[in-house]
Design a protein around this motif. Sequence first.
Motif, PDB file in Angstrom:
ATOM      1  N   ALA A  91      78.503  49.551  80.714  1.00  0.00           N
ATOM      2  CA  ALA A  91      78.764  48.182  81.140  1.00  0.00           C
ATOM      3  C   ALA A  91      77.834  47.227  80.395  1.00  0.00           C
ATOM      4  O   ALA A  91      76.860  47.657  79.771  1.00  0.00           O
ATOM      5  N   THR A  92      78.150  45.935  80.483  1.00  0.00           N
ATOM      6  CA  THR A  92      77.240  44.897  80.003  1.00  0.00           C
ATOM      7  C   THR A  92      77.011  43.906  81.132  1.00  0.00           C
ATOM      8  O   THR A  92      77.850  43.750  82.027  1.00  0.00           O
ATOM      9  N   ALA A  93      75.884  43.262  81.084  1.00  0.00           N
ATOM     10  CA  ALA A  93      75.570  42.188  82.036  1.00  0.00           C
ATOM     11  C   ALA A  93      75.141  40.981  81.223  1.00  0.00           C
ATOM     12  O   ALA A  93      74.318  41.092  80.313  1.00  0.00           O
ATOM     13  N   THR A  94      75.721  39.843  81.546  1.00  0.00           N
ATOM     14  CA  THR A  94      75.301  38.573  80.972  1.00  0.00           C
ATOM     15  C   THR A  94      74.668  37.791  82.101  1.00  0.00           C
ATOM     16  O   THR A  94      75.325  37.526  83.112  1.00  0.00           O
ATOM     17  N   GLN A  95      73.386  37.484  81.962  1.00  0.00           N
ATOM     18  CA  GLN A  95      72.663  36.778  83.020  1.00  0.00           C
ATOM     19  C   GLN A  95      72.280  35.398  82.548  1.00  0.00           C
ATOM     20  O   GLN A  95      71.827  35.213  81.419  1.00  0.00           O
ATOM     21  N   ARG A  96      72.477  34.416  83.431  1.00  0.00           N
ATOM     22  CA  ARG A  96      72.138  33.034  83.154  1.00  0.00           C
ATOM     23  C   ARG A  96      71.022  32.620  84.099  1.00  0.00           C
ATOM     24  O   ARG A  96      71.063  32.947  85.289  1.00  0.00           O
ATOM     25  N   ALA A  97      70.040  31.885  83.573  1.00  0.00           N
ATOM     26  CA  ALA A  97      68.895  31.487  84.390  1.00  0.00           C
ATOM     27  C   ALA A  97      68.508  30.046  84.105  1.00  0.00           C
ATOM     28  O   ALA A  97      68.843  29.485  83.062  1.00  0.00           O
ATOM     29  N   ARG A  98      67.809  29.456  85.069  1.00  0.00           N
ATOM     30  CA  ARG A  98      67.206  28.132  84.936  1.00  0.00           C
ATOM     31  C   ARG A  98      65.709  28.298  85.041  1.00  0.00           C
ATOM     32  O   ARG A  98      65.217  29.029  85.908  1.00  0.00           O
ATOM     33  N   ALA A  99      64.956  27.621  84.172  1.00  0.00           N
ATOM     34  CA  ALA A  99      63.508  27.756  84.124  1.00  0.00           C
ATOM     35  C   ALA A  99      62.851  26.378  84.150  1.00  0.00           C
ATOM     36  O   ALA A  99      63.426  25.395  83.686  1.00  0.00           O
ATOM     37  N   THR A 100      61.635  26.354  84.680  1.00  0.00           N
ATOM     38  CA  THR A 100      60.808  25.145  84.657  1.00  0.00           C
ATOM     39  C   THR A 100      59.451  25.513  84.086  1.00  0.00           C
ATOM     40  O   THR A 100      58.794  26.439  84.568  1.00  0.00           O
ATOM     41  N   LEU A 101      59.045  24.787  83.064  1.00  0.00           N
ATOM     42  CA  LEU A 101      57.753  24.973  82.415  1.00  0.00           C
ATOM     43  C   LEU A 101      56.704  24.174  83.182  1.00  0.00           C
ATOM     44  O   LEU A 101      56.961  23.043  83.601  1.00  0.00           O
ATOM     45  N   SER A 102      55.519  24.748  83.365  1.00  0.00           N
ATOM     46  CA  SER A 102      54.436  24.046  84.065  1.00  0.00           C
ATOM     47  C   SER A 102      53.959  22.847  83.242  1.00  0.00           C
ATOM     48  O   SER A 102      54.211  22.755  82.038  1.00  0.00           O
ATOM     49  N   ASP A 116      77.348  38.068  85.027  1.00  0.00           N
ATOM     50  CA  ASP A 116      78.677  38.622  84.797  1.00  0.00           C
ATOM     51  C   ASP A 116      78.513  40.068  84.368  1.00  0.00           C
ATOM     52  O   ASP A 116      77.938  40.349  83.308  1.00  0.00           O
ATOM     53  N   PHE A 117      78.999  41.007  85.205  1.00  0.00           N
ATOM     54  CA  PHE A 117      78.991  42.430  84.879  1.00  0.00           C
ATOM     55  C   PHE A 117      80.387  42.806  84.413  1.00  0.00           C
ATOM     56  O   PHE A 117      81.376  42.437  85.047  1.00  0.00           O
ATOM     57  N   VAL A 118      80.472  43.564  83.323  1.00  0.00           N
ATOM     58  CA  VAL A 118      81.755  43.985  82.781  1.00  0.00           C
ATOM     59  C   VAL A 118      81.661  45.457  82.399  1.00  0.00           C
ATOM     60  O   VAL A 118      80.720  45.872  81.714  1.00  0.00           O
ATOM     61  N   ASN A 119      82.623  46.273  82.843  1.00  0.00           N
ATOM     62  CA  ASN A 119      82.700  47.679  82.430  1.00  0.00           C
ATOM     63  C   ASN A 119      82.922  47.768  80.929  1.00  0.00           C
ATOM     64  O   ASN A 119      83.344  46.801  80.292  1.00  0.00           O
TER      65      ASN A 119
END
Length: 146
Positions: A91-102, A116-119
């Motif tokens: 499978a593959t996983a595509t992960q999206r994130a939001r970040a804040t820099l100090s 998004d997980f896909v076989n």
Amino acid sequence: AAQNRPEPPSSLAGAWRVDLSGFGPTPVPILMTFARDGTLLQTDTPVLLQQPVPPSSAASNGHGLWRKLGGRDYSFTYVKIFYGADGPALATATQRARATLSDDGKTFTARIVGTDFVNADGTPIAPGAVAALTFTGTRIALPEEP
């Protein structure tokens, strides 16, 4: 003395030690590098993977992209490939994130906002899943010159 102080980094660009929380009671240490060209590399630490990814699989390092949203806020996306014990990609996983820099540019916090997980055959696994993962990063810096 104030003239000799470097400006604080104003971007995620650089190398980071990161604690990834959400896999269990103890954060998982990983490394992330945000290149100035907008590419991203994320290491993987062996952990027991649960559903929706097939259990007893291992993951590749993550490869992806990042961009500044405005101010100290950023988004990033990376893709990982999950493998079975005998080697084939499961499978593959595509992960999206939001970040804040100090404010001082030495740390960041981020959270996964979509996965998004896909076989291997392209069939979605758990559409719309959001892993409850958070990142806490500390910039890797050069030691002070004598």
